[in-house]
Design a protein around this motif. Structure first.
Motif, PDB file in Angstrom:
ATOM      1  N   MET A 113       0.824  -1.205   0.000  1.00  0.00           N
ATOM      2  CA  MET A 113       0.000   0.000   0.000  1.00  0.00           C
ATOM      3  C   MET A 113       0.858   1.255   0.000  1.00  0.00           C
ATOM      4  O   MET A 113       1.861   1.329   0.713  1.00  0.00           O
ATOM      5  N   GLU A 114       0.470   2.219  -0.810  1.00  0.00           N
ATOM      6  CA  GLU A 114       1.078   3.546  -0.826  1.00  0.00           C
ATOM      7  C   GLU A 114      -0.011   4.522  -0.390  1.00  0.00           C
ATOM      8  O   GLU A 114      -0.967   4.764  -1.113  1.00  0.00           O
ATOM      9  N   LEU A 115       0.123   5.070   0.800  1.00  0.00           N
ATOM     10  CA  LEU A 115      -0.928   5.903   1.381  1.00  0.00           C
ATOM     11  C   LEU A 115      -0.517   7.369   1.383  1.00  0.00           C
ATOM     12  O   LEU A 115       0.593   7.713   1.790  1.00  0.00           O
ATOM     13  N   GLU A 116      -1.423   8.227   0.919  1.00  0.00           N
ATOM     14  CA  GLU A 116      -1.178   9.668   0.932  1.00  0.00           C
ATOM     15  C   GLU A 116      -2.389  10.370   1.529  1.00  0.00           C
ATOM     16  O   GLU A 116      -3.532  10.075   1.164  1.00  0.00           O
ATOM     17  N   ILE A 117      -2.131  11.294   2.451  1.00  0.00           N
ATOM     18  CA  ILE A 117      -3.184  12.059   3.108  1.00  0.00           C
ATOM     19  C   ILE A 117      -3.301  13.419   2.426  1.00  0.00           C
ATOM     20  O   ILE A 117      -2.297  14.106   2.219  1.00  0.00           O
ATOM     21  N   ASP A 118      -4.514  13.790   2.074  1.00  0.00           N
ATOM     22  CA  ASP A 118      -4.717  15.061   1.384  1.00  0.00           C
ATOM     23  C   ASP A 118      -6.151  15.533   1.611  1.00  0.00           C
ATOM     24  O   ASP A 118      -6.953  14.840   2.243  1.00  0.00           O
ATOM     25  N   LEU A 119      -6.474  16.697   1.074  1.00  0.00           N
ATOM     26  CA  LEU A 119      -7.826  17.228   1.148  1.00  0.00           C
ATOM     27  C   LEU A 119      -8.686  16.650   0.031  1.00  0.00           C
ATOM     28  O   LEU A 119      -8.175  16.072  -0.937  1.00  0.00           O
ATOM     29  N   THR A 120      -9.991  16.826   0.148  1.00  0.00           N
ATOM     30  CA  THR A 120     -10.926  16.186  -0.774  1.00  0.00           C
ATOM     31  C   THR A 120     -10.698  16.572  -2.233  1.00  0.00           C
ATOM     32  O   THR A 120     -10.669  15.706  -3.110  1.00  0.00           O
ATOM     33  N   ALA A 121     -10.554  17.854  -2.523  1.00  0.00           N
ATOM     34  CA  ALA A 121     -10.422  18.294  -3.920  1.00  0.00           C
ATOM     35  C   ALA A 121      -9.203  17.675  -4.606  1.00  0.00           C
ATOM     36  O   ALA A 121      -9.322  17.119  -5.700  1.00  0.00           O
ATOM     37  N   PRO A 122      -8.009  17.717  -3.999  1.00  0.00           N
ATOM     38  CA  PRO A 122      -6.866  17.061  -4.630  1.00  0.00           C
ATOM     39  C   PRO A 122      -7.046  15.550  -4.759  1.00  0.00           C
ATOM     40  O   PRO A 122      -6.618  14.956  -5.756  1.00  0.00           O
ATOM     41  N   LEU A 123      -7.663  14.919  -3.758  1.00  0.00           N
ATOM     42  CA  LEU A 123      -7.880  13.471  -3.830  1.00  0.00           C
ATOM     43  C   LEU A 123      -8.741  13.100  -5.032  1.00  0.00           C
ATOM     44  O   LEU A 123      -8.468  12.132  -5.738  1.00  0.00           O
ATOM     45  N   LEU A 124      -9.781  13.880  -5.261  1.00  0.00           N
ATOM     46  CA  LEU A 124     -10.663  13.619  -6.394  1.00  0.00           C
ATOM     47  C   LEU A 124      -9.907  13.782  -7.713  1.00  0.00           C
ATOM     48  O   LEU A 124     -10.054  12.970  -8.628  1.00  0.00           O
ATOM     49  N   GLN A 125      -9.096  14.811  -7.812  1.00  0.00           N
ATOM     50  CA  GLN A 125      -8.290  15.031  -9.019  1.00  0.00           C
ATOM     51  C   GLN A 125      -7.310  13.885  -9.245  1.00  0.00           C
ATOM     52  O   GLN A 125      -7.117  13.427 -10.373  1.00  0.00           O
ATOM     53  N   GLN A 126      -6.688  13.418  -8.163  1.00  0.00           N
ATOM     54  CA  GLN A 126      -5.724  12.322  -8.271  1.00  0.00           C
ATOM     55  C   GLN A 126      -6.402  11.033  -8.731  1.00  0.00           C
ATOM     56  O   GLN A 126      -5.846  10.289  -9.547  1.00  0.00           O
ATOM     57  N   LEU A 127      -7.600  10.779  -8.226  1.00  0.00           N
ATOM     58  CA  LEU A 127      -8.327   9.575  -8.630  1.00  0.00           C
ATOM     59  C   LEU A 127      -8.689   9.637 -10.107  1.00  0.00           C
ATOM     60  O   LEU A 127      -8.483   8.674 -10.853  1.00  0.00           O
ATOM     61  N   LEU A 128      -9.208  10.764 -10.549  1.00  0.00           N
ATOM     62  CA  LEU A 128      -9.586  10.917 -11.954  1.00  0.00           C
ATOM     63  C   LEU A 128      -8.372  10.841 -12.874  1.00  0.00           C
ATOM     64  O   LEU A 128      -8.468  10.346 -14.002  1.00  0.00           O
ATOM     65  N   LEU A 142      -9.913  24.722   8.047  1.00  0.00           N
ATOM     66  CA  LEU A 142      -9.308  24.120   6.870  1.00  0.00           C
ATOM     67  C   LEU A 142      -9.502  25.070   5.683  1.00  0.00           C
ATOM     68  O   LEU A 142     -10.339  25.971   5.737  1.00  0.00           O
ATOM     69  N   PRO A 143      -8.741  24.924   4.582  1.00  0.00           N
ATOM     70  CA  PRO A 143      -8.885  25.822   3.424  1.00  0.00           C
ATOM     71  C   PRO A 143     -10.308  25.836   2.874  1.00  0.00           C
ATOM     72  O   PRO A 143     -11.123  24.966   3.168  1.00  0.00           O
ATOM     73  N   GLU A 144     -10.584  26.815   2.027  1.00  0.00           N
ATOM     74  CA  GLU A 144     -11.957  27.111   1.630  1.00  0.00           C
ATOM     75  C   GLU A 144     -12.628  26.010   0.826  1.00  0.00           C
ATOM     76  O   GLU A 144     -13.855  25.959   0.772  1.00  0.00           O
ATOM     77  N   HIS A 145     -11.872  25.094   0.167  1.00  0.00           N
ATOM     78  CA  HIS A 145     -12.536  24.025  -0.569  1.00  0.00           C
ATOM     79  C   HIS A 145     -12.897  22.848   0.325  1.00  0.00           C
ATOM     80  O   HIS A 145     -13.381  21.829  -0.153  1.00  0.00           O
ATOM     81  N   SER A 146     -12.681  22.981   1.652  1.00  0.00           N
ATOM     82  CA  SER A 146     -13.081  21.941   2.593  1.00  0.00           C
ATOM     83  C   SER A 146     -14.528  22.165   3.031  1.00  0.00           C
ATOM     84  O   SER A 146     -14.959  23.305   3.215  1.00  0.00           O
ATOM     85  N   PRO A 147     -15.304  21.084   3.211  1.00  0.00           N
ATOM     86  CA  PRO A 147     -16.680  21.260   3.714  1.00  0.00           C
ATOM     87  C   PRO A 147     -16.723  21.889   5.095  1.00  0.00           C
ATOM     88  O   PRO A 147     -17.699  22.563   5.439  1.00  0.00           O
ATOM     89  N   LEU A 148     -15.681  21.716   5.925  1.00  0.00           N
ATOM     90  CA  LEU A 148     -15.655  22.347   7.247  1.00  0.00           C
ATOM     91  C   LEU A 148     -15.616  23.865   7.125  1.00  0.00           C
ATOM     92  O   LEU A 148     -16.177  24.580   7.952  1.00  0.00           O
ATOM     93  N   HIS A 149     -14.971  24.357   6.071  1.00  0.00           N
ATOM     94  CA  HIS A 149     -14.880  25.799   5.862  1.00  0.00           C
ATOM     95  C   HIS A 149     -16.265  26.382   5.583  1.00  0.00           C
ATOM     96  O   HIS A 149     -16.631  27.440   6.108  1.00  0.00           O
ATOM     97  N   ALA A 150     -17.051  25.674   4.768  1.00  0.00           N
ATOM     98  CA  ALA A 150     -18.398  26.145   4.453  1.00  0.00           C
ATOM     99  C   ALA A 150     -19.280  26.150   5.698  1.00  0.00           C
ATOM    100  O   ALA A 150     -20.056  27.095   5.927  1.00  0.00           O
TER     101      ALA A 150
END
Length: 295
Positions: free
Chosen positions: A124-139, A190-198
């Motif tokens: 396993m190669e595990l990387e911790i990141d925010l939602t927006a970058p994770l979605l971009q990486q998956l796509l 968290l930065p503005e693209h995080s749901p916690l920010h909203a």
């Protein structure tokens, strides 16, 4: 019959998925010249060009795309049959997992423990990141499976819900004793693209709050430490501060937001790798807050 090996087809599929020979070489743990040699071999066997140059990039030709589209389900079908015959005991793969910090702190340890126990050949190669970058990486194909805040709506993504977490407005003991927002408190988020920010901004409007300053940090654990030492307040996931609230090092200074943050495990819609599909099935049985099942 043309002498085409399975690794030739696997090479084409990864080039198609990741977009470059270099990325495919990295994914297959080989070199770019080796990938180029495999492409030449299959083109020589078939007698057709499978790639064409567009600027600096090599892209699949129409025949190349057709070959990949037709071969992919056959290739992964054979993999599935072989792995099921061995009850996945011989499954080997390097799986690239991406996770948000909240999932990593809650349900991810059990997920990893299960893989290590039942799929010892999987690394396993595990990387911790925010939602927006994770979605971009998956796509983009640089992550195989991700755990992120949802809901995610994308035709290229297949998701499975894994529960939700409550949020709390929290501050350190000294700040809470001094009246919290009554003292013109700075707020951390968290930065503005995080749901916690909203959710934080919605809380400002609901409670008529005008913070002295608004700071951001992309790490939840660091936010918790900052707030616990009296440097402000923050909207935080209850699962990650439950112990601090119980111990009295953090205090809730406003009513809990009505909004919860929902989480999902996600893979690409086109994913056919049987190992990834097996891990996705396991991920879909997780819950972001294991204690919620015991209530």
């Amino acid at each position: 019959m043309k002498r085409i090996a399975l690794f030739h087809l696997e090479t084409l599929m990864w080039i198609d998925r990741l977009g470059t020979f270099a990325a495919a070489a990295q994914r297959l743990n080989t070199t770019q010249p080796a990938i180029s040699a495999r492409v030449r071999e299959i083109e020589e066997q078939l007698g057709v060009a499978l790639f064409q140059r567009e600027g600096r990039r090599m892209v699949l030709s129409a025949r190349g795309r057709r070959l990949v589209q037709a071969s992919e389900p056959l290739y992964h079908g054979l993999e599935q049959v072989l792995l099921e015959a061995s009850d996945f005991a011989g499954a080997t793969a390097a799986v690239r997992i991406g996770s948000g910090e909240i999932a990593a702190a809650s349900c991810l340890p059990a997920f990893i423990q299960g893989i290590e126990r039942d799929r010892p050949g999987v690394t396993m190669e595990l990387e911790i990141d925010l939602t927006a970058p994770l979605l971009q990486q998956l796509l983009a194909g640089t992550r195989d499976i991700v755990f992120l805040a949802g809901p995610v709506a994308s035709p290229g993504i297949r998701t499975a819900p894994i529960g939700s977490v409550e949020l709390v407005w929290a501050a350190g003991a000294a700040v809470a004793a001094a009246g919290g927002f009554a003292q013109g408190l700075p707020v951390w988020s968290l930065p503005e693209h995080s749901p916690l920010h909203a959710v934080m901004h919605e809380g400002f409007e609901a409670h008529g709050i005008n913070p002295r300053a608004l700071h951001t940090c992309n790490n939840v654990r660091t936010l918790i430490e900052i707030v616990a030492t009296g440097q402000g307040a923050a909207v935080l996931p209850e699962t990650m501060v439950r112990g601090a609230l119980a111990a009295g090092t953090l205090h809730e200074i406003l009513p809990r937001p009505a909004q919860h943050v929902h989480f999902e495990a996600a893979i690409r819609t086109r994913e056919r790798d049987p190992v990834i599909l097996d891990l996705f099935a396991r991920a879909s049985r997780l819950t972001i807050d294991p204690s919620a099942n015991s209530v």
